[in-house]
Motif scaffolding. Structure first.
Motif, PDB file in Angstrom:
ATOM      1  N   SER A 463       0.850  -1.186   0.000  1.00 26.90           N
ATOM      2  CA  SER A 463       0.000   0.000   0.000  1.00 26.90           C
ATOM      3  C   SER A 463       0.885   1.235   0.000  1.00 26.90           C
ATOM      4  O   SER A 463       1.876   1.302   0.728  1.00 26.90           O
ATOM      5  N   SER A 464       0.502   2.208  -0.814  1.00 26.07           N
ATOM      6  CA  SER A 464       1.281   3.450  -0.887  1.00 26.07           C
ATOM      7  C   SER A 464       0.943   4.404   0.244  1.00 26.07           C
ATOM      8  O   SER A 464       1.691   5.345   0.505  1.00 26.07           O
ATOM      9  N   SER A 465      -0.187   4.170   0.909  1.00 27.85           N
ATOM     10  CA  SER A 465      -0.587   5.052   2.000  1.00 27.85           C
ATOM     11  C   SER A 465       0.233   4.742   3.242  1.00 27.85           C
ATOM     12  O   SER A 465       0.318   3.580   3.668  1.00 27.85           O
ATOM     13  N   ALA A 466       0.826   5.754   3.819  1.00 32.13           N
ATOM     14  CA  ALA A 466       1.689   5.554   4.979  1.00 32.13           C
ATOM     15  C   ALA A 466       0.899   5.342   6.258  1.00 32.13           C
ATOM     16  O   ALA A 466       1.480   5.020   7.295  1.00 32.13           O
ATOM     17  N   THR A 467      -0.425   5.527   6.235  1.00 35.33           N
ATOM     18  CA  THR A 467      -1.227   5.386   7.453  1.00 35.33           C
ATOM     19  C   THR A 467      -2.105   4.147   7.447  1.00 35.33           C
ATOM     20  O   THR A 467      -2.665   3.791   8.473  1.00 35.33           O
ATOM     21  N   GLN A 468      -2.254   3.475   6.298  1.00 35.87           N
ATOM     22  CA  GLN A 468      -3.086   2.274   6.235  1.00 35.87           C
ATOM     23  C   GLN A 468      -2.298   1.043   6.662  1.00 35.87           C
ATOM     24  O   GLN A 468      -1.082   0.993   6.505  1.00 35.87           O
ATOM     25  N   SER A 469      -3.017   0.025   7.188  1.00 28.83           N
ATOM     26  CA  SER A 469      -2.371  -1.247   7.481  1.00 28.83           C
ATOM     27  C   SER A 469      -1.960  -1.892   6.171  1.00 28.83           C
ATOM     28  O   SER A 469      -2.705  -1.895   5.202  1.00 28.83           O
ATOM     29  N   GLY A 470      -0.795  -2.444   6.146  1.00 24.12           N
ATOM     30  CA  GLY A 470      -0.296  -3.066   4.937  1.00 24.12           C
ATOM     31  C   GLY A 470       1.212  -2.999   4.913  1.00 24.12           C
ATOM     32  O   GLY A 470       1.860  -2.631   5.904  1.00 24.12           O
ATOM     33  N   SER A 471       1.776  -3.365   3.782  1.00 21.08           N
ATOM     34  CA  SER A 471       3.225  -3.384   3.625  1.00 21.08           C
ATOM     35  C   SER A 471       3.636  -2.277   2.692  1.00 21.08           C
ATOM     36  O   SER A 471       2.932  -1.949   1.739  1.00 21.08           O
ATOM     37  N   TYR A 472       4.804  -1.689   2.955  1.00 21.46           N
ATOM     38  CA  TYR A 472       5.294  -0.678   2.031  1.00 21.46           C
ATOM     39  C   TYR A 472       6.132  -1.300   0.911  1.00 21.46           C
ATOM     40  O   TYR A 472       6.558  -0.595  -0.003  1.00 21.46           O
ATOM     41  N   SER A 473       6.341  -2.642   0.964  1.00 20.99           N
ATOM     42  CA  SER A 473       7.165  -3.277  -0.063  1.00 20.99           C
ATOM     43  C   SER A 473       6.371  -4.336  -0.821  1.00 20.99           C
ATOM     44  O   SER A 473       5.799  -4.076  -1.865  1.00 20.99           O
ATOM     45  N   ARG A 474       6.294  -5.564  -0.282  1.00 20.51           N
ATOM     46  CA  ARG A 474       5.608  -6.668  -0.924  1.00 20.51           C
ATOM     47  C   ARG A 474       4.554  -7.238   0.021  1.00 20.51           C
ATOM     48  O   ARG A 474       4.507  -6.897   1.198  1.00 20.51           O
ATOM     49  N   THR A 475       3.727  -8.143  -0.493  1.00 21.92           N
ATOM     50  CA  THR A 475       2.670  -8.739   0.317  1.00 21.92           C
ATOM     51  C   THR A 475       3.259  -9.752   1.302  1.00 21.92           C
ATOM     52  O   THR A 475       4.105 -10.567   0.931  1.00 21.92           O
ATOM     53  N   PHE A 476       2.803  -9.695   2.554  1.00 20.45           N
ATOM     54  CA  PHE A 476       3.199 -10.647   3.592  1.00 20.45           C
ATOM     55  C   PHE A 476       1.940 -11.279   4.167  1.00 20.45           C
ATOM     56  O   PHE A 476       0.881 -10.644   4.224  1.00 20.45           O
TER      57      PHE A 476
END
Length: 806
Positions: A463-476
């Motif tokens: 995810s490109s959003s810095a505030t959403q849950s998710g990864s800033y690189s690849r899916t985990f």
């Protein structure tokens, strides 16, 4: 260990019975020899003609590398999973042509050399495998391997693993909020599908000695009833005197004897206890039903692809056990059940009877429970124990959370992916590899009320959003994620927007045996680290890879407060938790989860409780850092270009302090990292309007310009470290301590505001006149508070003015 061996030798025979060599198996070691001459026959522990080499006496391993076991009348060679083995045909004629077939062929660790020797290893699977050698002139050698776990004791802990899962399913069906009706299906095709569910329920109930123990309890206190049998017998042969209570009805054939009337015949009443009662008939009926289930499983699952099935062998063992129980004399006098006596008090309450009734009800209720994930673990010749361990951990985590005081299931949660759902009288367990599942709770403790979601196989995509849950690189996709956020938010998404979500990740590592296998040793030399890196490049393994993965979760997955490994370990091994600083989160670590180890479950329960209390605390260091980071990430940075130079603006609403300085004093203040201004204006009797609490970390922008003239920046900016309210005398002392000129000493008002700053960087000249006019609350010698967006407007206006002038 009587049946434990280091090497095993089995004779090969020609068709005429003459010797044709030996088939030898031995664990893979640097000293493997496969020499059959050192093996010897050892009493009754081996089949006739087989030979074995006993383990060394100094071997402290709890499980022998090779054991002999007999199951359902079949001799099995018991081997260890994740343990390599080598085999060969020894002392055989060179011209003997052999053909090899095995269910292990095609697996990753199978190697074969022209049918005469080879090696194999089984990873993460338990159960049976076949191995067959045959040729044109020799008798076929047909062997059954049974792979058992190195991490679990197969006869206790592994069985406890499966029993815990079945017990959970039983509790689910018998809980107060389960469906009030059961679905009974007479469709043969559907019944075939339900055999596995019925047998698994039955297997969890009928452990090796449990049913025998229950029937012993029934035998000690069996239900019986008094029966009376009556027949007319000569008066002299009567054994009872019941006729005295009713002589008119129970005496007949009166005759005269010496002038007296006496009866010729008496109705003799014979009383006896009988076990042919409704509860006992039900026990016999239930055992017969259990036997039928086992018989059907044997008929349908004895072989899988023409190979002996683990499930079929277990069913055969249980079938033999039930046949032994039904052959007891107790059941000889018990008749056939005519009516289902579910209302019978003995059946419902007496020891032994009630447990058999419960087992029968659960096998019948199999139609009311659907769990596709069990087929991942139980079907086929072998058992995927790693997947079974994953499922067991999720169920244990679910039960641990349910047992924490103040944590209750969220009864209003009906969203997708629920762990347990109900529809049309059927319960569904939504637990399957690759499929998202969750269980939701509400925690009411000290502090903030929290929403807690236990999730299985949740994917955190990029995810490109810095505030959403998710990864800033690849899916985990961690195995388990516990998401925590204040219950005041209607959804996790709303809590994300406010920066109030925390994720705790847990990964199951069945292959790990101890903490050093998970994270490596605490102390490790530079040379050993280099060796590990070389090992990871050549063998695709890394002793500290799990530790690095936990750090990856913490770094790559936003809102993560901790990542921990769950592994079998040992009964005495303690959890290892490594916090990033003084608080429990953030951090990484490893915790033991082992069947029959109640201490490890208590330790995890206490850990969760500490995490919840920590998350509910609004004044923890973690909360301060989390809120600060969220505030920083909320605004996307903006790059400002002016006069060929670029400036990164971290936050548009970041606070700024603009302060007027005398031109001759400005270089001194910049060099020594401080500046001051009046806190009160004597001329206008106005005080400074400045919120000191938000100024630490703000941008400090100095400017100059005369009264009523344009205010221009001094072409540098810095970060505010402190902002203090200080008296004139204290300020004088502060300046003298730094050995500075008396010209810097204050001479006007009694109180000042002292700014200390650092990291001064160049900044182009800006016209700050409009900011001063709109924000000023006192004289020009007093600081002005604004935001970066105001500075950006001033930069834009300055550029427009310059463009117009040019």
């Amino acid at each position: 260990m009587e049946n434990g061996f280091q090497r095993l030798a089995i004779p090969l025979r020609r068709i005429d019975g003459s010797a044709a060599g030996w088939w030898v198996i031995e664990p893979s070691t640097s000293q493997v020899s496969l020499d059959p001459d050192k093996c010897e026959t050892t009493g009754n522990s081996l089949p006739p003609t087989w030979k074995g080499l006993k383990e060394a006496e100094d071997n402290n391993s709890a499980v022998a590398p090779i054991e002999i076991s007999t199951r359902a009348g079949i001799t099995c060679i018991r081997l260890l999973e994740t343990h390599g083995y080598e085999w060969s045909v020894e002392e055989a004629p060179n011209d003997m042509a052999l053909q090899l077939s095995s269910s292990l062929k095609g697996t990753r660790f199978w190697k074969e050399k022209r049918g005469q020797s080879g090696s194999f290893k089984v990873v993460n699977h338990l159960g049976l495998a076949d191995f067959k050698l045959e040729g044109t002139d020799i008798q076929a050698l047909d062997l059954q391997f049974e792979f058992v776990s190195r991490k679990f004791d197969f006869d206790s802990e592994y069985r406890r693993l499966t029993e815990d899962i079945a017990d959970f399913c039983q509790q689910l069906l018998l809980s107060w909020d389960a469906p009030t009706r059961l679905r009974f299906n007479v469709d043969p095709n559907e019944a075939h599908k339900l055999l596995l569910e019925q047998f698994l329920f039955l297997k969890s109930f009928m452990t090796q000695d449990r049913l025998s123990r229950l029937l012993e309890a029934i035998g000690r206190n069996p239900h019986s009833t008094l029966i009376k049998e009556s027949e007319w017998v000569p008066a002299a042969a009567a054994r009872s005197n019941d006729y005295m209570w009713d002589p008119c009805r129970m005496l007949r054939d009166w005759r005269q004897n010496n002038g007296k009337r006496v009866p010729g015949e008496v109705m003799d009443i014979r009383k006896s206890d009988t076990h042919d009662t409704a509860p006992n008939r039900f026990i016999k009926f239930a055992l017969a039903q259990f036997r039928q289930i086992c018989s059907d499983v044997c008929a349908q699952r004895w072989t899988e692809n023409n190979k002996t099935s683990t499930l079929g062998m277990e069913a055969k063992e249980m079938l033999d056990q039930i046949d032994g129980l039904l052959s007891r004399r107790f059941f000889n006098e018990v008749g056939r059940m005519q009516r289902l006596p579910l209302d019978n008090q003995t059946l419902q309450k007496r020891e032994g009877y009630r447990e058999v009734l419960q087992a029968w009800l659960l096998t019948q209720a199999a139609t009311s429970l659907n769990w596709e994930g069990e087929r991942d673990c139980y079907e086929g010749a072998t058992r995927d124990v790693a997947t079974l361990y994953e499922y067991w951990i999720f169920i244990q985590l679910h039960q641990i959370l349910s047992s924490i005081p103040g944590l209750a299931p969220d009864g209003e949660d009906f969203g997708p992916g629920r762990f347990i759902s109900e529809s049309d009288g059927q319960l569904t367990i939504n637990l399957k590899q690759g499929c998202y599942s969750r269980s939701s709770y509400i925690w009411i403790g000290t502090g903030t009320t929290l929403k807690v979601d236990l999730q299985y196989e949740r994917s955190f995509s990029s995810s490109s959003s810095a505030t959403q849950s998710g990864s800033y690189s690849r899916t985990f996709r961690p195995d388990y994620t516990i998401s925590i956020f204040p219950a005041s938010f209607e959804s996790e998404k709303q809590a994300e927007a406010a920066g109030k979500v925390a994720h705790l990740h847990l990964d199951a590592k069945y292959r790990a045996e101890d903490i050093s296998a998970v994270f490596g040793r605490k102390e490790i030399s530079e040379e050993e680290i280099s060796d590990e890196k070389l090992e990871s490049k050549s063998e695709r393994s890394y002793r500290r890879g799990d530790l690095l993965k936990m750090h990856t979760y913490n770094d790559a997955l936003r809102h993560t407060i901790g990542s921990y490994v769950l592994y079998p370990g040992t009964k005495t091994e303690a959890a290892e938790k490594m916090p990033k600083f003084h608080e429990i989160a953030p951090g990484v670590g490893a915790m033991v989860m082992k069947p029959e180890n109640l201490d490890c479950l208590d330790a995890i329960r206490q850990f969760f409780l500490e995490v919840f209390n920590h998350q509910a605390d609004l004044f923890s260091q973690y909360r301060y850092l989390s809120d600060t980071n969220h505030q920083t990430y909320s605004d996307a940075p903006e790059c400002v270009e002016q006069f060929g130079s670029k400036y990164n603006i971290a936050r548009k609403n970041a606070p700024c302090v603009v302060l007027w300085l005398r031109k001759d004093q400005e270089p001194i203040f910049k060099k020594h990292g401080f500046a001051y201004c009046r806190a009160i204006s004597e001329e206008h009797k106005r005080t400074l309007n400045l919120n000191l609490s938000i100024e630490v970390g703000s941008e400090f922008i100095p400017c100059g310009g005369g009264q009523g003239a344009t205010k221009l920046g001094y072409c540098w900016r810095a970060k505010v470290k402190t902002a203090r309210f200080i008296s004139k005398e204290q300020l004088k002392t502060y300046i003298k301590e730094r050995g500075l000129s008396d010209q810097l000493e204050p001479r006007s008002v009694d109180h000042y505001l002292l700014f200390e700053f650092a990291e001064a960087t160049d900044f182009k000249e800006i016209d700050l006149t409009d900011i001063y006019r709109s924000k000023q609350s006192g004289s020009k010698y007093m600081a002005v508070t604004c935001q970066w967006i105001d500075i950006l407007k001033s930069i834009e206006k300055t550029e427009l003015n310059l463009a117009a002038d040019s």
